[in-house]
Design a protein around this motif. Structure first.
Motif, mmCIF file in Angstrom:
data_model
loop_
_atom_site.group_PDB
_atom_site.id
_atom_site.type_symbol
_atom_site.label_atom_id
_atom_site.label_comp_id
_atom_site.label_asym_id
_atom_site.label_seq_id
_atom_site.Cartn_x
_atom_site.Cartn_y
_atom_site.Cartn_z
ATOM 1 N N MET A 278 0.831 -1.208 0.000
ATOM 2 C CA MET A 278 0.000 0.000 0.000
ATOM 3 C C MET A 278 0.866 1.259 0.000
ATOM 4 O O MET A 278 0.551 2.237 -0.683
ATOM 5 N N TYR B 283 1.999 1.777 -3.486
ATOM 6 C CA TYR B 283 0.861 2.202 -4.306
ATOM 7 C C TYR B 283 0.596 3.700 -4.100
ATOM 8 O O TYR B 283 0.455 4.465 -5.062
ATOM 9 N N PHE B 284 0.536 4.119 -2.837
ATOM 10 C CA PHE B 284 0.252 5.523 -2.562
ATOM 11 C C PHE B 284 1.404 6.420 -2.989
ATOM 12 O O PHE B 284 1.181 7.557 -3.419
ATOM 13 N N HIS B 285 2.621 5.934 -2.910
ATOM 14 C CA HIS B 285 3.761 6.718 -3.383
ATOM 15 C C HIS B 285 3.611 6.991 -4.886
ATOM 16 O O HIS B 285 3.784 8.131 -5.333
ATOM 17 N N ALA C 100 0.790 6.817 -6.621
ATOM 18 C CA ALA C 100 -0.406 7.638 -6.816
ATOM 19 C C ALA C 100 -0.107 9.104 -6.522
ATOM 20 O O ALA C 100 -0.567 10.000 -7.245
ATOM 21 N N ASN C 101 0.668 9.367 -5.473
ATOM 22 C CA ASN C 101 1.034 10.749 -5.151
ATOM 23 C C ASN C 101 1.875 11.368 -6.266
ATOM 24 O O ASN C 101 1.758 12.561 -6.541
ATOM 25 N N GLY D 93 -0.855 15.602 -1.506
ATOM 26 C CA GLY D 93 -0.784 14.206 -1.077
ATOM 27 C C GLY D 93 -2.160 13.616 -0.891
ATOM 28 O O GLY D 93 -3.149 14.334 -0.742
ATOM 29 N N LEU D 94 -2.206 12.318 -0.909
ATOM 30 C CA LEU D 94 -3.463 11.630 -0.676
ATOM 31 C C LEU D 94 -3.574 11.293 0.811
ATOM 32 O O LEU D 94 -2.804 10.504 1.330
ATOM 33 N N GLU D 95 -4.504 11.917 1.480
ATOM 34 C CA GLU D 95 -4.677 11.687 2.912
ATOM 35 C C GLU D 95 -5.199 10.282 3.213
ATOM 36 O O GLU D 95 -5.087 9.806 4.327
ATOM 37 N N GLU E 243 -3.945 7.591 2.551
ATOM 38 C CA GLU E 243 -2.860 6.652 2.856
ATOM 39 C C GLU E 243 -2.891 6.208 4.311
ATOM 40 O O GLU E 243 -2.759 5.027 4.617
ATOM 41 N N SER F 133 -3.425 2.303 6.130
ATOM 42 C CA SER F 133 -2.244 1.746 6.786
ATOM 43 C C SER F 133 -2.685 0.661 7.763
ATOM 44 O O SER F 133 -3.646 0.821 8.501
#
Length: 123
Positions: free
Chosen positions: A37, A40-42, A44-45, A58-60, A62, A66
């Motif tokens: 995850m 993935y979020f890295h 996506a950001n 940033g995508l909050e 994340e 977690s």
């Protein structure tokens, strides 16, 4: 010195082989999911920040996804300062491990957590 529940990760050094192996396996599985995850979020950001020279969007979500909190529950880690130490450690190692084998990164994180929790217990 503060007392911690005997079944908590603070006392993993006194667990039997089977109990230790099961808890370690679960922690590694959770950390593996976290690492997937995190990556993935890295990515996506990076997409969200395309063309953003400041790179500050940033995508909050994340933090919502977690699974680190599950490790805290499993290990009976309730001290907020200790949680913050572990979160920082996990995120730092995850960020350093982008170009490394994911299994190696997860094993390293789990190992560092075990060492650190004994330091925290004994301090």
């Amino acid at each position: 010195m503060k007392k911690y529940p005997h079944n908590s990760f603070y006392h993993h050094d006194s667990f039997g082989k089977k109990k230790f192996a099961i808890r370690q396996k679960i922690a590694i599985q959770i950390l593996s999911k976290f690492l997937m995850m995190f990556e993935y979020f890295h990515l996506a950001n990076k997409l969200v920040n395309y063309g953003n020279a400041k790179n500050d969007t940033g995508l909050e979500a994340e933090r919502l996804f977690s699974c680190i909190e599950i490790i805290f529950t499993l290990g009976m880690i309730e001290d907020e300062e200790h949680k913050a130490i572990f979160e920082e450690m996990i995120y730092e190692e995850a960020a350093k491990g982008f170009e490394q084998d994911k299994k190696d990164v997860v094993v390293l994180i789990e190992s560092k957590m075990r060492k650190k929790i004994l330091e925290l217990r004994d301090s």
